[in-house]
Structures are given as structure tokens and as C-alpha cells.
Design an enzyme around this catalytic site. Sequence first.
Site, PDB file in Angstrom:
ATOM      1  N   ARG A   1       3.126   9.323  -0.664  1.00 20.73           N
ATOM      2  CA  ARG A   1       3.492   8.068  -1.330  1.00 20.73           C
ATOM      3  C   ARG A   1       3.837   8.543  -2.680  1.00 20.73           C
ATOM      4  NH1 ARG A   1      -1.533   5.764  -3.910  1.00 20.73           N
ATOM      5  NH2 ARG A   1      -3.118   7.552  -3.224  1.00 20.73           N
TER       6      ARG A   1
ATOM      7  N   SER B   1      -0.001   1.689  -6.442  1.00 17.99           N
ATOM      8  CA  SER B   1      -0.993   2.220  -4.734  1.00 17.99           C
ATOM      9  C   SER B   1       0.230   3.096  -3.887  1.00 17.99           C
ATOM     10  CB  SER B   1      -1.656   1.429  -3.607  1.00 17.99           C
ATOM     11  OG  SER B   1      -2.682   0.970  -4.342  1.00 17.99           O
TER      12      SER B   1
ATOM     13  N   GLU C   1       4.018 -10.472   2.289  1.00 22.22           N
ATOM     14  CA  GLU C   1       4.807  -9.168   3.175  1.00 22.22           C
ATOM     15  C   GLU C   1       6.238  -9.813   3.122  1.00 22.22           C
ATOM     16  OE1 GLU C   1       1.873  -9.769   3.052  1.00 22.22           O
ATOM     17  OE2 GLU C   1       0.980  -7.903   2.167  1.00 22.22           O
TER      18      GLU C   1
ATOM     19  N   PHE D   1      -0.025  -4.126   5.717  1.00 22.19           N
ATOM     20  CA  PHE D   1       0.520  -5.003   5.914  1.00 22.19           C
ATOM     21  C   PHE D   1       1.533  -5.635   6.231  1.00 22.19           C
ATOM     22  CE2 PHE D   1      -2.985  -4.323   2.426  1.00 22.19           C
ATOM     23  CZ  PHE D   1      -4.263  -4.464   3.370  1.00 22.19           C
TER      24      PHE D   1
ATOM     25  N   HIS E   1      -0.596   4.702   3.430  1.00 22.41           N
ATOM     26  CA  HIS E   1      -1.631   4.019   3.603  1.00 22.41           C
ATOM     27  C   HIS E   1      -1.993   4.348   4.683  1.00 22.41           C
ATOM     28  CE1 HIS E   1      -2.425   4.333  -0.419  1.00 22.41           C
ATOM     29  NE2 HIS E   1      -3.372   3.816  -0.805  1.00 22.41           N
TER      30      HIS E   1
ATOM     31  N   GLN F   1      -7.934  -1.253   6.490  1.00 21.28           N
ATOM     32  CA  GLN F   1      -6.017  -0.775   5.713  1.00 21.28           C
ATOM     33  C   GLN F   1      -5.699   0.357   6.690  1.00 21.28           C
ATOM     34  OE1 GLN F   1      -6.670  -2.561   2.572  1.00 21.28           O
ATOM     35  NE2 GLN F   1      -8.321  -3.938   3.351  1.00 21.28           N
TER      36      GLN F   1
ATOM     37  N   ARG G   1      -2.191   8.535   1.757  1.00 18.18           N
ATOM     38  CA  ARG G   1      -2.469   8.404   1.073  1.00 18.18           C
ATOM     39  C   ARG G   1      -2.874   9.322   0.367  1.00 18.18           C
ATOM     40  NH1 ARG G   1      -7.902   8.257  -0.091  1.00 18.18           N
ATOM     41  NH2 ARG G   1      -8.870   7.282  -2.276  1.00 18.18           N
TER      42      ARG G   1
END
Lengths: 267, 320
Positions: free
Chosen positions: B11, B38, B59, B84, B110, B122, B168
Site C-alpha cells: 500500500r 491507511s 464507497e 469495504f 488491507h 476489516q 497492510r
Amino acid sequence: MKNLAIEARRWILKSITAAGSGHPGGSLSLVEILLAFYGGVLKHDPSNPKDPNRDRLILSKGHGAPALYAVLGLHGYYPVEEVMTLRKMGSRFQGHPDIRFFPLAEASTGSLGQGLSLGIGMAIAARLDGRPHHTYVILGDGECQEGQIWESAMYAGFHKIANLTAVVDINGFQLDDATKKILDLEPWEAKFAAFGWRTYDCDGHDTAAVTRALLAARDDGAPSVVLARTAKGKGVSLTENNNEYHGKALTPSQLEEALMELEAAHA
Amino acid sequence: MPDLPMGKATRVAYGEALVELGRTDPAVVVLDADLSKSTQSHMFAKHFPERFFNIGIAEANMAAIAAGMALAGKKPFASSFASFLICKAFDQMRVNVAYPEVPVVFAGSHGGISVGEDGPSQMAIEDLALGLALPNFTVTVPVDEVAARQFVHQLAHRMVPCYMRLCRPATSVIYDKGRTLDLRRAEIVRPGRHISLIACGLMVAKALAAAAELAKEGLEAEVMDLHTLRPLDEETLFRSLSKTRAGLVCEEHLPSGLSSIVALWSVAHCPVALDFVHLSGYAESAPPDALLAKYGLTVEAIYKKAKAVMLKKDQRCMGF
């Protein structure tokens, strides 16, 4: 103008009956709104339909496609007779607007609730490119039960996306019943105003009134919504305010009667 | 086996690559749904605020706005947590992007259970399957910072509907900085002839470690970084599996991701002995390494299953 509205209704009903399926109710309620757009509001040229500076119009209530097809045909984009291929294999007139077959539609729609977000994307892109055109999105009233409509309304209001205008075709019905019975959306003005939008109320079957509202909305420096009060199935006694024809084609004999009724109104 | 050096999380490489793109390509726009710190898209926001759009926690709205921008000629990169992004915006990806073939790149950070302490809500363990469920979508999992950076550039050069899974934690460095990768070409990261260990994401490093263990016993495992699930690099798959006649597919995902893609392809084009190392359900809150161990994504699991697959190579019926 009245004659053009009658012509559009004739082609809508004929094409849907020829297809054997489609949505007469929400197409007939849209006619004067589309005539206002293609009769002068929209900066759009049939001989140069992909001009980057054209105004964009997204039919978020994609099931109203037969009205869009008929009105564009009547404005010289193609011979209007071609709409009789509606929903047939290989036709550009797909059941819901499909840009792979019908680039004039600007976006493929048919899953309700998405058009306003698409319009925001186009309006932001226009601003980034310094282009002066305007983006319009036609919503259904039942469609505004979708949560995404209010996500996008919140975004456009907060960010003051002024080169964007929505029109809600408030015909009072959705598939199962009257919107007032399923999930009422009133008060429209207060809802949109609370989200930072300017609102314009008008008779959605008075082309001049819709035109005035759209022109006022264009230059008011805010995201605006034209609340067009319409009648579902407008113009034919069998279908007007009769929700049985939300998504059902007229039979050939019903069509004949409807066309005679429209003919009489023409005279 | 010598430990691979650790590099940046994919990321982070994504965020840095977007900044590079921003400098060279004015059509690139970046969207996020309130997770830019994030997903690392905040780096682009800092340098190019006029081309960064924080849509808020919405989203579906973000995905469709991105599609609208693409229809108007922009090159949108839209990011959020994988869970998400692809679950909440799936219909928008389907109707606004996949079906009309509108070029938007979605980056889901993530991915997998290596999210760790935040727990199952998550952790995307279904995201690759959902991406693969959409016709016209490129689905890719860059393995390290070198791959992530190059894939972002390649996608901007040739925009297509795409779902890219990012992770992540910091990841092992698989590729030298000077290495040229191709989004559409799988990489053989260790050659061998007895079995093909076909992996993506953090399972590539574990497969390499397992291959090192097997080598001590004279077993030469070939390790493939099959980073892009669609379009599938059939040529590399065929070259490897037709040689080894045995494959073990390893992914940090339910078996509906890389496992399914390889199994389906193998059955039709190169039937060989196959087995799979994957997740089987939702995990829990714990440090990433503890989770990977508890839920079976270990070097040891790969080592054991690889040996079993090699034994079964010549049997027509595998049993269960």
C-alpha cells in the site's frame, strides 16, 4: 411542441408493444422532460454527438429508455422508425441504456441509484478540464429510495458542484405501488435543501415550464434539482396513473386504441 | 533458509507510485473513502490536492463517481479497505465499470488476515473471488513494493477495469529494484522440476521458504509468483505444470481466488496432481503472524502438502 409529445408517446407505445415488454408508465411520464432537454436546454449537436464540450445527460432511471430512444429519433439522431427494433437481438435500443450499443446515452444504467454519482464524476472532470458544459441526471422518484442517491446528494451539496442538475420525474408510483404507500419521499424540497441543493418545482408535463426550471437551475451557482411533477403513464387513459402498466406492454388491440386516442389529441 | 529482506507494504508503494504518476500524467485522479491515511493515497492528496477526492465514507458513491470521471476521460484510481471497497461497491463495479468496460482501477488495501488485530470485519478474504466474478476485470495482487509500483504505472499507461489487492504489513522483498515486471506475466522466482508452488501475495515468500526446506531433501520446487489472476498467464502456467506435473496453490484468501482459477485452468488444459493452501473461514483479532500460523498459512503447511502432492503425482485417483 404538443405534437412532438404525442409523436414521442406513439413511438414509445409502439416500440414497447413490438418488443412485447418494457416500461410504458415511467417512459410516458418522462416525455416532456426529455423534450425540454432536446428542444433547447441541452447543448448537444446531432451531427457531432461526441463533442467534448457537449452537455451530458444521464438517464439514471434506465427503464425509461424507450422515451429517450423515441425523443432522440424525433430530434434527428437517427430515423425514429428504428426504435421498432427495441429489445431485439443486435438492436442498439437495449432494454436499458447500454453505451456499448448506444453511446448517445453517456452511461449504462439500469441498476437504480447510480446516475447522480456518475454525473458528479463527469461534472468534476469538466471542472478539472476547464470545460463550460453542464451535466444533467434524470432520476425516478422511487429511485430516490436508494441510499446512494443521498450519498451523492450530500457530496454534491457539500462541495457545491454547480455544473450539475438533477431532475426527478415524480410520477408517484414505483413497481409495487404508490411511493406514498411503499416509502414516501415527501417533503422533496426540504430533503434536497437540507443536503445543500437549490430546488425548482414544476409541472413535468409542461415543456415550457420544465425548460424554464432547467435554464434557471443551470446558472444558479449551486447543484440544483428540478422536481418535475408528472403522471405515470401520461397521455393515454388506459395507462395514466394506472400502475398496472409500470412494466407491461400494451397488447396490439390496446395499442390500437391508445394510438387512436393520441391521434384524436393530435387533431 | 536465509530470510528475505523486508520492504515497504504494497500500500505504501501504491501511494508513492500515484505521486510519480501525478507528476507525469495530468489525467490521473485519485479517490478515497476516508481511509487515505491507511491506503496511503494521502501522499497523492498532499502533492495534488486539486486531483484528489475524499468522497467520505461512501464507497458506492466513490466507485460510481470514479466511473463518471473515467467516462469523461480521466484515469481514476479509487482506494479503500479491500473489504469495504469491493463488498459495498460491488454493484457499482458491476454496472458502472465491468459491464460497460469503463477503465477504473480499484485498489483494496488491507487484503487478507494479515490485517491482524482489527479482526474479521476489516479482513477481506473474499475480495479476489468478487473481483474474478466480474467479467472484464483485471485482478492482481502485487507481491512487493517493486511489483506494486510497476503495476500501478502499467495500469495508468493502459487503463482497464481493475481490482488490485494491497496489504497492510510490510512485505518481504521478492524483486530487485531494477527488475522489470509485467502485470500480465507470471514470474518464476525459483526454478525447479519436481513441483510447482503457485502463490500470490505474502504466500510467495512462504513458498520460497518451503522450497528451501524441500531442497535440503533434494526436492526441487519451482516457485511461481502468479500475481495476476486475470488475465491468466497460461503460458507460464503450462510451462511449469507440464514440467513438474504437480502443483500446490497458496493464497491468503478463501479457495475461491487463486486456487479456483488454477484448478479450473489445470483441469481443462494440463491435468496434474494439485492441492491447495488457503483460508477456510473468518479469522479473529491477533497479531498477523500468529493469525497466519493459527489459520494454516505457514511454511510448514506448504512443505507438508508439497511432499504429499509429489507422492500422489502418478496416481490417477487422489482420494480424500
